[in-house]
Motif scaffolding. Sequence first.
Motif, PDB file in Angstrom:
ATOM      1  N   LYS A  77       0.907  -1.224   0.143  1.00 18.48           N
ATOM      2  CA  LYS A  77      -0.054   0.780  -0.150  1.00 18.48           C
ATOM      3  C   LYS A  77       0.552   1.132   0.211  1.00 18.48           C
ATOM      4  CE  LYS A  77      -3.858   1.517   1.990  1.00 18.48           C
ATOM      5  NZ  LYS A  77      -5.076   1.663   3.886  1.00 18.48           N
ATOM      6  N   TYR A  78       1.731   1.355   0.466  1.00 21.11           N
ATOM      7  CA  TYR A  78       2.884   2.602   1.299  1.00 21.11           C
ATOM      8  C   TYR A  78       4.371   1.942   0.968  1.00 21.11           C
ATOM      9  CZ  TYR A  78      -0.760   3.413   4.068  1.00 21.11           C
ATOM     10  OH  TYR A  78      -2.390   4.152   4.935  1.00 21.11           O
ATOM     11  N   ALA A  79       4.961   0.675  -0.141  1.00 21.00           N
ATOM     12  CA  ALA A  79       6.113   0.702  -0.812  1.00 21.00           C
ATOM     13  C   ALA A  79       6.822   0.935   0.262  1.00 21.00           C
ATOM     14  CB  ALA A  79       5.734   1.341  -1.977  1.00 21.00           C
ATOM     15  N   GLY A  80       6.783   0.638   1.390  1.00 18.11           N
ATOM     16  CA  GLY A  80       7.095   0.171   2.600  1.00 18.11           C
ATOM     17  C   GLY A  80       7.993   1.499   3.069  1.00 18.11           C
ATOM     18  N   PRO A  81       7.808   2.173   3.798  1.00 19.67           N
ATOM     19  CA  PRO A  81       8.043   3.537   3.772  1.00 19.67           C
ATOM     20  C   PRO A  81       8.649   3.270   4.898  1.00 19.67           C
ATOM     21  CG  PRO A  81       5.715   3.783   4.473  1.00 19.67           C
ATOM     22  CD  PRO A  81       5.901   2.247   3.843  1.00 19.67           C
ATOM     23  N   SER A  82       8.910   2.611   5.677  1.00 15.99           N
ATOM     24  CA  SER A  82      10.067   2.263   7.231  1.00 15.99           C
ATOM     25  C   SER A  82      11.698   2.742   6.393  1.00 15.99           C
ATOM     26  CB  SER A  82       9.698   1.230   7.971  1.00 15.99           C
ATOM     27  OG  SER A  82       9.383   0.533   7.275  1.00 15.99           O
ATOM     28  N   ALA A  83      11.620   1.768   4.916  1.00 17.35           N
ATOM     29  CA  ALA A  83      12.974   1.538   5.173  1.00 17.35           C
ATOM     30  C   ALA A  83      13.813   3.169   4.495  1.00 17.35           C
ATOM     31  CB  ALA A  83      13.245   0.657   3.360  1.00 17.35           C
ATOM     32  N   ARG A  84      13.010   4.034   4.691  1.00 19.93           N
ATOM     33  CA  ARG A  84      12.817   5.010   3.472  1.00 19.93           C
ATOM     34  C   ARG A  84      13.262   6.220   5.205  1.00 19.93           C
ATOM     35  NH1 ARG A  84      10.459   2.916  -0.185  1.00 19.93           N
ATOM     36  NH2 ARG A  84       8.603   4.024   0.833  1.00 19.93           N
ATOM     37  N   TYR A  85      11.761   5.629   5.744  1.00 25.98           N
ATOM     38  CA  TYR A  85      11.947   7.302   6.809  1.00 25.98           C
ATOM     39  C   TYR A  85      13.257   7.269   7.766  1.00 25.98           C
ATOM     40  CZ  TYR A  85       8.392   4.067   9.220  1.00 25.98           C
ATOM     41  OH  TYR A  85       8.093   3.237   9.977  1.00 25.98           O
ATOM     42  N   CYS A  86      13.409   6.123   7.671  1.00 25.12           N
ATOM     43  CA  CYS A  86      14.597   6.039   9.396  1.00 25.12           C
ATOM     44  C   CYS A  86      15.573   6.068   8.566  1.00 25.12           C
ATOM     45  CB  CYS A  86      14.403   3.992   9.483  1.00 25.12           C
ATOM     46  SG  CYS A  86      15.670   4.441  10.769  1.00 25.12           S
ATOM     47  N   PRO A  87      16.595   7.838   9.636  1.00 25.67           N
ATOM     48  CA  PRO A  87      17.699   7.480   9.550  1.00 25.67           C
ATOM     49  C   PRO A  87      19.074   6.645   9.569  1.00 25.67           C
ATOM     50  CG  PRO A  87      17.271   8.766  11.311  1.00 25.67           C
ATOM     51  CD  PRO A  87      15.450   8.060  11.095  1.00 25.67           C
ATOM     52  N   ALA A  88      18.433   5.512  10.746  1.00 28.77           N
ATOM     53  CA  ALA A  88      19.400   4.967  11.150  1.00 28.77           C
ATOM     54  C   ALA A  88      19.659   3.639  10.058  1.00 28.77           C
ATOM     55  CB  ALA A  88      19.478   4.728  12.483  1.00 28.77           C
ATOM     56  N   GLY A  89      18.946   3.151   9.063  1.00 26.16           N
ATOM     57  CA  GLY A  89      18.456   1.762   7.888  1.00 26.16           C
ATOM     58  C   GLY A  89      18.203   0.664   9.348  1.00 26.16           C
ATOM     59  N   VAL A  90      17.465   1.202   9.848  1.00 29.26           N
ATOM     60  CA  VAL A  90      16.951   0.233  10.648  1.00 29.26           C
ATOM     61  C   VAL A  90      16.306  -1.107  10.428  1.00 29.26           C
ATOM     62  CG1 VAL A  90      15.418  -0.467  13.395  1.00 29.26           C
ATOM     63  CG2 VAL A  90      16.916   1.299  12.980  1.00 29.26           C
ATOM     64  N   TYR A  91      15.464  -0.471   9.503  1.00 28.94           N
ATOM     65  CA  TYR A  91      13.877  -1.294   9.203  1.00 28.94           C
ATOM     66  C   TYR A  91      14.479  -1.740   7.183  1.00 28.94           C
ATOM     67  CZ  TYR A  91      11.880   0.732  13.041  1.00 28.94           C
ATOM     68  OH  TYR A  91      11.559   0.815  13.820  1.00 28.94           O
ATOM     69  N   GLU A  92      14.328  -3.187   7.147  1.00 25.67           N
ATOM     70  CA  GLU A  92      14.501  -3.048   5.556  1.00 25.67           C
ATOM     71  C   GLU A  92      13.200  -4.232   5.247  1.00 25.67           C
ATOM     72  OE1 GLU A  92      17.599  -4.760   4.216  1.00 25.67           O
ATOM     73  OE2 GLU A  92      18.300  -5.410   6.677  1.00 25.67           O
ATOM     74  N   PHE A  93      13.018  -4.572   3.944  1.00 31.18           N
ATOM     75  CA  PHE A  93      12.746  -5.487   3.469  1.00 31.18           C
ATOM     76  C   PHE A  93      13.348  -6.381   2.582  1.00 31.18           C
ATOM     77  CE2 PHE A  93       9.590  -2.053   4.086  1.00 31.18           C
ATOM     78  CZ  PHE A  93       7.951  -2.438   4.720  1.00 31.18           C
ATOM     79  N   VAL A  94      13.411  -7.614   2.669  1.00 32.66           N
ATOM     80  CA  VAL A  94      14.560  -8.945   2.376  1.00 32.66           C
ATOM     81  C   VAL A  94      13.617  -9.099   1.482  1.00 32.66           C
ATOM     82  CG1 VAL A  94      16.096  -9.979   2.487  1.00 32.66           C
ATOM     83  CG2 VAL A  94      15.369  -8.556   4.274  1.00 32.66           C
ATOM     84  N   GLY A  95      13.738  -9.494   0.473  1.00 32.30           N
ATOM     85  CA  GLY A  95      12.891 -10.296  -1.028  1.00 32.30           C
ATOM     86  C   GLY A  95      11.879  -9.851  -1.445  1.00 32.30           C
ATOM     87  N   GLU A  96      11.220 -10.148  -2.500  1.00 31.61           N
ATOM     88  CA  GLU A  96      10.404 -10.136  -3.281  1.00 31.61           C
ATOM     89  C   GLU A  96       8.787 -10.641  -3.613  1.00 31.61           C
ATOM     90  OE1 GLU A  96      11.716  -9.329  -6.888  1.00 31.61           O
ATOM     91  OE2 GLU A  96      12.998  -7.351  -6.638  1.00 31.61           O
ATOM     92  N   GLY A  97       7.970  -9.628  -4.125  1.00 28.45           N
ATOM     93  CA  GLY A  97       6.542 -10.444  -3.298  1.00 28.45           C
ATOM     94  C   GLY A  97       6.475 -11.680  -2.259  1.00 28.45           C
ATOM     95  N   ASP A  98       5.547 -12.818  -2.574  1.00 28.69           N
ATOM     96  CA  ASP A  98       5.212 -13.439  -1.322  1.00 28.69           C
ATOM     97  C   ASP A  98       6.147 -13.846  -0.460  1.00 28.69           C
ATOM     98  OD1 ASP A  98       2.341 -13.521  -2.288  1.00 28.69           O
ATOM     99  OD2 ASP A  98       3.179 -16.008  -3.440  1.00 28.69           O
ATOM    100  N   ALA A  99       7.523 -13.920  -0.745  1.00 28.35           N
ATOM    101  CA  ALA A  99       8.601 -13.698   0.298  1.00 28.35           C
ATOM    102  C   ALA A  99       9.084 -12.885   0.670  1.00 28.35           C
ATOM    103  CB  ALA A  99      10.116 -15.088  -1.393  1.00 28.35           C
TER     104      ALA A  99
END
Length: 548
Positions: free
Chosen positions: A485-507
Motif C-alpha cells: 500500500k505504501y511501498a514500505g516507507p520505513s525503509a526510507r523514513y528511518c535515518p539509521a537504516g533500521v528497517y528493511e524489506f528482504v526478498g520480493e513478493g510472497d517471499a
Amino acid sequence: MSDAPTREAMEYDVVIVGAGPAGLSAAIRLKQLDADLQVVVLEKGSEVGAHILSGAVLDPCGLNALIPDWKKKGAPLNVPVTSDAFFVLGEEGKVRVPNAVMPPLMSNHGNYVVSMGNVCRWMAEQAEELGVEIFPGMACSEIVWDGDRVKGVVAGEFGRNADGTEGPGYEPGMELHGKYVMLGEGVRGSLSKQVIAYHKLDADADVQKYGLGMKEIWEIDPDKHTPGKVVHTMGWPLGKNAGGGSFIYHLDNNQVYVGFVVHLNYKNPYVFPYMEFQKFKHHPMVAELLKGGKRVAYGARAITEGGYQSLPKTAFPGGVLLGCAAGMVNVPRIKGNHNAMLSGKAAAEAAHEAIQAGRAGDVLDGYDTEVREGAIGKDLKRVRNVKPLWSKYGLTASLTVGGADMWLQNLTGWSPLNVAHGKNDADSTEEASKHQEIVYPKPDGKLSFDRLTNVAFSFTNHEESQPAHLKLKDASVPVAINLPKYAGPSARYCPAGVYEFVGEGDAAKFQINFQNCVHCKTCDIKDPSQNIVWTTPQGGDGPNYPNM
C-alpha cells in the motif's frame, strides 16, 4: 499470582527522567530552593550528553533565569552569534531574505552556537555540586502507578534474552518513588506517551506534529570558517515534496554543524529524508564550504513541531511533562532548549511549593498555567500559525502570511488567525499509487554518504542479545499492508537504516536491525499503520554523541 519481578525501591522527594536541559534545570532549581530535598536524575544514555542532539543556537534566557552567573561558572557558551543569514535555495542558486524583513524574534543577536551535549554535561556538574544524584545508563522502562497517580518509575532492568525471558545475568531493576515524578524524556518519550494516553492529557489539544532533524559535524578549511556565523535555508531540494530546511552553524575549532530538518507530514511515501539531506550538501553554496573538509559525527532525532495549540496538559497526578516531552519548540526559530530550561525551573518551583505545603502527589496546576501563560506560552503563541500555514498552503504562504502574522503579533500582541494542524503525521502519508518514486543520486563518499557509513559516526551500540526495543503491534502489517500500500516507507523514513524489506513478493520479509537505532523515534511517529512502538533498550545503549 503476578509474575512481575520483585524489585527493591528507593524513596526520593523528586524523581526526574532524562538528563536533558529540562530535567537538569528542574534538578538544579529544586536544590537551589531546598538543599535538603532528595532529587535523582535518571539518564538512559551511557553518560550525560550521550543522547543529546540539537542544532544548536541557544537563546540564553533560560540559563540566565536558572544560573545568572553561568559565564563566571564556565558554561560552554563560547561562540556568540556574529552573523545571521536566511536563504531560499534553488537547485543552483540562492536568494537571501533581507534581515530587515524578518520579524525581530527571528534575530539571533545575543545567542550562542553551542553543543547542547556539552551544555548538559556542564549542567550535570552544577547539579551534582548541589547534591543531585545523577545515574546515567539507567533506562526507565515502566511507570509505577498508585491508582491514578504516578508514584515512580522502574529503572535499570538488564539481562533479558532476545525472546524476552530472563537471562542468566538478569537484573530486575529498581523502583524509584517520588513525591513528584518529572518526565523530561524529550520527543515522543515512551513513558510520557503512556501518561498522556492514560490521563488523556491531549484531549483538548490539536494533534502533535513532528519533524526529523539530521545533523553532521564537519571540520572544514580554516579559511572558510567564521565562528558564530549562522545560516538557515529553505526550498531546494525538498521543493513541494515536503516542508523543512537546513541550518549551518559555525562553532569553534574549525567545526561546522550541518543540519537538515524534514517535516514528517509529507504525503509521498517515496520521500527519503536522509537522502534529501545528503542531496542538500551538493548545493554549490554548501559544497564549496565543505570541500576539503571531513565529517566527524552524525546523528538524528525527531523534533516536536506542533507548538502552542498542540501542548497537552503538562501536569498530572504525581508529576509533570517537561520540555520536548510536551512539545515546546518554537518552529520558526528552530529553538526549544530555552523553553525546556524554563519548564524545568517552573516545574521545580511548583513541586517545591507543593511539598512545602504537604501536598505531595497532587496535580501541579500552577505549573501548567505557567507553561501556557508565562514566558514559554508567550514564545510559542506568537508563532502558532507558521507551521500549520506551511503544512496546508506551502512555503510561500508560510513566508508571507506567517511572516506577516509574526510581525503583527510582535507589534500588537494579537492575531486574527488561529490555524489548526489537521491530520497527524502518520495519517498524512498517502498510498504509493498516488505518487511517483523519487530517484536520489548515489552518495559520492566525499560530501554525501550512505546511511550505514554515517551511522558508524553516531557511535551507536546495542547489546545484541536483548529483545528488540522496537515493537510491532502486529508482525504481519509491514509486509501485508505497508509494503503493497505504501511501498514500505520505513525503509526510507528511518535515518539509521533500521528497517528493511528482504526478498520480493510472497517471499518478502520485514527485518528490524535495532542495533542501528539512534533513538530518533521517527518510526513511532511516521509509520502509516501506527504499528511500531519505540521503547527503551537497556540503559547505556544507543548513540554516544561526543559533541552534538
